[in-house]
Scaffold this active site. Structure first.
Site, PDB file in Angstrom:
ATOM      1  N   HIS A  65       4.327  22.875  10.221  1.00 33.71           N
ATOM      2  CA  HIS A  65       5.297  23.774   9.923  1.00 33.71           C
ATOM      3  C   HIS A  65       4.823  24.817  10.982  1.00 33.71           C
ATOM      4  O   HIS A  65       3.871  25.378  11.024  1.00 33.71           O
ATOM      5  CB  HIS A  65       5.471  24.327   8.574  1.00 33.71           C
ATOM      6  N   HIS A  88       7.556  28.014   1.469  1.00 41.15           N
ATOM      7  CA  HIS A  88       7.893  27.203   0.396  1.00 41.15           C
ATOM      8  C   HIS A  88       7.277  27.687  -0.908  1.00 41.15           C
ATOM      9  O   HIS A  88       6.291  28.539  -0.748  1.00 41.15           O
ATOM     10  CB  HIS A  88       7.221  25.936   0.585  1.00 41.15           C
ATOM     11  N   GLU A  91       3.807  26.981  -1.689  1.00 41.91           N
ATOM     12  CA  GLU A  91       2.592  27.890  -0.978  1.00 41.91           C
ATOM     13  C   GLU A  91       2.223  29.047  -1.873  1.00 41.91           C
ATOM     14  O   GLU A  91       1.297  29.781  -1.319  1.00 41.91           O
ATOM     15  CB  GLU A  91       3.041  28.256   0.368  1.00 41.91           C
ATOM     16  N   ALA A 118      12.829  17.342   5.505  1.00 45.07           N
ATOM     17  CA  ALA A 118      12.577  16.024   5.521  1.00 45.07           C
ATOM     18  C   ALA A 118      12.364  15.736   4.061  1.00 45.07           C
ATOM     19  O   ALA A 118      12.269  16.814   3.270  1.00 45.07           O
ATOM     20  CB  ALA A 118      10.797  15.951   5.976  1.00 45.07           C
ATOM     21  N   MET A 206      11.395  19.662  -1.323  1.00 46.07           N
ATOM     22  CA  MET A 206      10.799  20.871  -1.793  1.00 46.07           C
ATOM     23  C   MET A 206      11.327  21.942  -1.089  1.00 46.07           C
ATOM     24  O   MET A 206      10.633  23.182  -1.097  1.00 46.07           O
ATOM     25  CB  MET A 206       9.175  20.768  -1.623  1.00 46.07           C
ATOM     26  N   SER A 207      12.612  22.000  -0.537  1.00 42.78           N
ATOM     27  CA  SER A 207      12.994  23.345   0.142  1.00 42.78           C
ATOM     28  C   SER A 207      14.352  23.315   0.080  1.00 42.78           C
ATOM     29  O   SER A 207      15.121  22.809  -0.754  1.00 42.78           O
ATOM     30  CB  SER A 207      12.474  23.274   1.526  1.00 42.78           C
ATOM     31  N   HIS A 242       1.564  12.563   3.388  1.00 44.92           N
ATOM     32  CA  HIS A 242       2.006  13.578   4.309  1.00 44.92           C
ATOM     33  C   HIS A 242       2.300  13.420   5.770  1.00 44.92           C
ATOM     34  O   HIS A 242       3.336  13.666   6.501  1.00 44.92           O
ATOM     35  CB  HIS A 242       1.312  14.944   4.006  1.00 44.92           C
TER      36      HIS A 242
HETATM   37  N1  HPA Z   1       9.147  13.991  -1.909  1.00 45.27           N
HETATM   38  C1  HPA Z   1       9.226  15.300  -1.974  1.00 45.27           C
HETATM   39  N2  HPA Z   1       9.528  15.947  -0.617  1.00 45.27           N
HETATM   40  C2  HPA Z   1       9.430  15.281   0.468  1.00 45.27           C
HETATM   41  C3  HPA Z   1       9.481  13.608   0.453  1.00 45.27           C
HETATM   42  C4  HPA Z   1       9.399  13.179  -0.875  1.00 45.27           C
HETATM   43  O1  HPA Z   1       9.364  11.880  -1.022  1.00 45.27           O
HETATM   44  N3  HPA Z   1       9.326  13.444   1.457  1.00 45.27           N
HETATM   45  C5  HPA Z   1       9.599  14.444   2.281  1.00 45.27           C
HETATM   46  N4  HPA Z   1       9.520  15.405   1.707  1.00 45.27           N
END
Ligand code: HPA
Length: 267
Positions: A65, A88, A91, A118, A206-207, A242
Site C-alpha cells: 500500500h 484500514h 491497522e 482487492a 476489508m475496505s 497476502h
Molecule cells: N478476504 C478478505 N480480503 C481480501 C481477500 C479475501 O479473501 N482477498 C483480498 N482481500
C-alpha cells in the site's frame, strides 16, 4: 489541525490544492493493494504529495500500500487525485481516518470517486482470479459507520448505476457483484465464507464500504471496482497468502490501468 473531521478534510484539501497549483479536481481514485502500477496508465503525473505532508493522513502500515496522493492530468485534460494507499480499520485507525481521503477529495471539489480494492471471490463458479468486478451494492460487516448523529442517509444506490453502465460500455465483459466488508486483518474462516454466500455476497474484502458511505454523505457519485485476487477461504482448498493477493494485483495492473484511463475520460 482541526478536531472536526470535516474541517480537517478542508485543511487537507487546501494543502493539496496549494501543492498541485490547482483550484479544483474532477475525480478521485482510491487504489487498493497492488494497483499502484495501474495509476501510471491514467495520465501524466503533475504532482505527488506524501500523506505525511497532508493534515489528517496517516502512513499505511501494509507493504504494497503506497502512501501519497498523485495528481494526474488525463489525455482529455481532466485532473484526477489518485490516492495511492488508504487507511484500514485493521491497522487500528479510527473510522474517521479511514474515510479522511474521500472527505478530502470531496472538499477539494471532486464530484466522482472511484474506489478500487482487492477482494476474495465468493463465487468461483463464475469468477476468475484477475477479473475486475463492478460493485453493485455492499454489506457492511465492519460494525462501524463513518457518520455520527442523526444523518439518516439513504443508501439505496451507493454505487452509481449510471457509472456501472458507463464502464460496461467500455468493457461489456465486466460482471457486477455485492461486496462484503469485514474488519480484518485475518482472512475469513470457511464457515464465514459459507455464511456470506448465503447472505448474497459475491466479493469479500476489508475496505471500501466506509469510504463509499462517506462519499455518498458528501454527495459524490461512486464507482466501485473489485479485483478478484483469490477464491475466498475454503473455496479452493489452498490457504490464503497476502503475497499472492499482491502478485495478482501486479499481474493485472495494466488491464486495470487501461480500463480506468478510459473510464476517467468518460465520466
Ligand atoms: N478476504 C478478505 N480480503 C481480501 C481477500 C479475501 O479473501 N482477498 C483480498 N482481500
Amino acid at each position: 489541525m482541526s478536531n472536526d473531521p470535516y474541517s480537517l478534510a478542508g485543511e487537507a484539501a487546501a494543502a493539496l490544492k496549494a501543492a498541485a497549483g490547482l483550484d479544483t479536481f474532477d475525480v478521485a481514485l482510491v487504489m487498493g493493494s497492488g494497483w499502484v502500477p495501474a495509476a501510471d496508465a491514467i495520465g501524466r503525473t503533475v504532482a505527488e504529495i506524501p500523506f505525511t505532508d497532508l493534515p489528517g493522513f496517516s502512513a499505511p502500515a501494509v507493504a504494497g500500500h503506497g502512501g501519497r496522493v498523485r495528481v494526474v492530468r488525463t489525455d482529455a485534460g481532466r485532473h484526477a487525485l489518485v490516492l495511492l494507499g488508504r487507511s484500514h480499520l485493521y491497522e487500528g485507525h479510527a473510522v474517521g481516518s479511514v474515510v479522511h481521503g474521500v472527505r478530502t477529495a470531496a472538499a477539494a471539489g471532486v464530484r466522482t470517486v472511484v474506489l478500487t480494492n482487492a477482494a476474495g471471490g465468493l463465487r468461483p463458479e463464475t469468477q476468475q482470479v484477475g477479473d475486475p468486478v463492478l460493485i453493485s451494492d455492499h454489506i457492511n460487516m465492519t460494525g462501524v459507520n463513518p457518520i455520527t448523529g442523526t444523518t439518516f442517509l439513504d443508501l439505496t444506490e451507493v454505487y452509481s448505476k449510471r457509472l456501472r453502465e458507463l464502464v460496461q460500455g467500455v468493457d461489456p465483459s465486466l460482471a457486477e457483484g455485492v461486496y462484503v466488508a469485514f474488519r480484518g486483518p485475518t482472512y475469513e474462516t470457511p464457515a464465514e465464507i459459507r455464511m456470506l454466500r448465503t447472505l448474497g455476497g459475491d466479493l469479500i474484502g476489508m475496505s471500501t464500504v466506509l469510504e463509499a458511505i462517506a462519499a455518498r454523505e458528501a454527495g459524490l457519485e461512486v464507482l466501485g471496482i473489485s479485483l478478484v485476487t483469490n477464491p475466498a477461504a475454503g473455496l479452493a482448498g489452498d490457504p490464503l497468502d497476502h503475497e499472492e493477493v499482491l502478485e495478482v494485483g501486479r499481474a493485472t495492473a495494466t488491464r486495470m490501468g487501461v480500463l480506468l484511463a478510459k473510464v476517467v475520460d468518460r465520466l
